[in-house]
Design a protein around this motif. Structure first.
Motif, mmCIF file in Angstrom:
data_model
loop_
_atom_site.group_PDB
_atom_site.id
_atom_site.type_symbol
_atom_site.label_atom_id
_atom_site.label_comp_id
_atom_site.label_asym_id
_atom_site.label_seq_id
_atom_site.Cartn_x
_atom_site.Cartn_y
_atom_site.Cartn_z
ATOM 1 N N LYS A 39 0.834 -1.203 0.000
ATOM 2 C CA LYS A 39 0.000 0.000 0.000
ATOM 3 C C LYS A 39 0.874 1.260 0.000
ATOM 4 O O LYS A 39 0.594 2.221 -0.723
ATOM 5 C CB LYS A 39 -0.930 -0.009 1.214
ATOM 6 C CG LYS A 39 -1.901 1.139 1.230
ATOM 7 C CD LYS A 39 -2.857 1.056 2.404
ATOM 8 C CE LYS A 39 -3.811 2.233 2.396
ATOM 9 N NZ LYS A 39 -4.765 2.170 3.500
ATOM 10 N N GLU A 40 1.949 1.258 0.769
ATOM 11 C CA GLU A 40 2.836 2.410 0.835
ATOM 12 C C GLU A 40 3.536 2.646 -0.501
ATOM 13 O O GLU A 40 3.663 3.773 -0.968
ATOM 14 C CB GLU A 40 3.889 2.237 1.948
ATOM 15 C CG GLU A 40 3.312 2.210 3.347
ATOM 16 C CD GLU A 40 2.680 0.855 3.725
ATOM 17 O OE1 GLU A 40 3.006 -0.179 3.098
ATOM 18 O OE2 GLU A 40 1.834 0.856 4.635
ATOM 19 N N ASP A 41 4.007 1.534 -1.115
ATOM 20 C CA ASP A 41 4.683 1.651 -2.410
ATOM 21 C C ASP A 41 3.719 2.155 -3.483
ATOM 22 O O ASP A 41 4.085 2.977 -4.324
ATOM 23 C CB ASP A 41 5.263 0.305 -2.839
ATOM 24 C CG ASP A 41 6.475 -0.106 -2.008
ATOM 25 O OD1 ASP A 41 6.979 0.722 -1.231
ATOM 26 O OD2 ASP A 41 6.903 -1.268 -2.150
ATOM 27 N N LEU A 42 2.496 1.674 -3.443
ATOM 28 C CA LEU A 42 1.462 2.098 -4.389
ATOM 29 C C LEU A 42 1.268 3.608 -4.307
ATOM 30 O O LEU A 42 1.298 4.309 -5.319
ATOM 31 C CB LEU A 42 0.147 1.374 -4.090
ATOM 32 C CG LEU A 42 -1.078 1.938 -4.787
ATOM 33 C CD1 LEU A 42 -1.478 1.054 -5.941
ATOM 34 C CD2 LEU A 42 -2.223 2.082 -3.821
ATOM 35 N N LEU A 43 1.099 4.115 -3.105
ATOM 36 C CA LEU A 43 0.878 5.549 -2.931
ATOM 37 C C LEU A 43 2.087 6.370 -3.367
ATOM 38 O O LEU A 43 1.946 7.429 -3.984
ATOM 39 C CB LEU A 43 0.513 5.856 -1.477
ATOM 40 C CG LEU A 43 -0.851 5.317 -1.033
ATOM 41 C CD1 LEU A 43 -1.040 5.523 0.459
ATOM 42 C CD2 LEU A 43 -1.977 5.950 -1.827
ATOM 43 N N THR A 44 3.271 5.874 -3.078
ATOM 44 C CA THR A 44 4.488 6.576 -3.502
ATOM 45 C C THR A 44 4.569 6.641 -5.020
ATOM 46 O O THR A 44 4.845 7.699 -5.595
ATOM 47 C CB THR A 44 5.741 5.876 -2.932
ATOM 48 O OG1 THR A 44 5.672 5.895 -1.510
ATOM 49 C CG2 THR A 44 7.027 6.558 -3.390
ATOM 50 N N LEU A 45 4.298 5.524 -5.692
ATOM 51 C CA LEU A 45 4.380 5.492 -7.149
ATOM 52 C C LEU A 45 3.293 6.361 -7.783
ATOM 53 O O LEU A 45 3.549 7.074 -8.752
ATOM 54 C CB LEU A 45 4.280 4.052 -7.659
ATOM 55 C CG LEU A 45 4.514 3.854 -9.152
ATOM 56 C CD1 LEU A 45 5.838 4.462 -9.603
ATOM 57 C CD2 LEU A 45 4.455 2.369 -9.487
#
Length: 183
Positions: free
Chosen positions: A151-157
């Motif tokens: 979820k964190e990586d998704l938001l960052t990307l």
């Protein structure tokens, strides 16, 4: 597109995290895109800059020799997904699939993203090479998909994207809807 928008909202030109999606339409042989009733302009501003988008309602944007009129902005929430896709990602100096993919993976790692990058494929299995015209220059990139995202990586990307030319629709990611996954 960003120049046309900046004519009404000059701050848009200076937004680092602004993403403007490419507008879907019917491509012509001469490089034009014919808009349809389903064509939409999607702008992804940083949350604290959303208020800059509303004054664009009803404005006419001149793009080349064409004019489009904007409707009332609608807000869509970002969708959670373990997989994101960008229609085109441009990484300067990387126009061959293998070196481009390695450069894309390095950019993900620099953002602290653990996902894995894949170049999207044409129906014949070849890498989906794409290009955009910027003034008289043609810039080459690839369709790119990122999988195994937290979820964190998704938001960052979604927030930062990768590659360049985000204000021209490049490196702007959207959730991939998995077919046959009804809930």
């Amino acid at each position: 597109m960003v120049i046309a928008i900046a004519h009404f909202q000059s701050q848009v030109h200076d937004m680092d995290r602004l993403g403007i999606h490419t507008i879907a339409g019917i491509p012509s042989k001469d490089g034009q895109i014919y808009l349809t009733d389903n064509s939409r302009l999607y702008i992804r501003p940083p949350v604290d800059k959303i208020s800059l988008i509303y004054p664009l309602a009803g404005k006419s944007l001149k793009i080349g020799k064409h004019t489009i009129r904007l409707g009332i902005p609608e807000i869509y929430l970002l969708e959670a997904s373990e997989r994101l896709r960008s229609r085109i990602v441009i990484i300067q100096g990387y126009q061959e699939p293998e070196s481009f993919l390695a450069a894309a993976q390095r950019q993900l790692e620099q953002l602290g993203i653990q996902g894995k990058a894949f170049i999207t494929k044409n129906t014949d299995g070849s890498p989906k090479r794409r290009s955009i015209k910027i003034k008289r220059f043609t810039v080459v990139g690839f369709g790119l998909e990122i999988i195994n995202l937290s979820k964190e990586d998704l938001l960052t990307l979604l927030r930062y994207g990768i590659g360049g030319k985000r204000k021209m629709g490049c490196g702007v990611f959207v959730a991939v809807k998995i077919k046959g996954n009804a809930s």
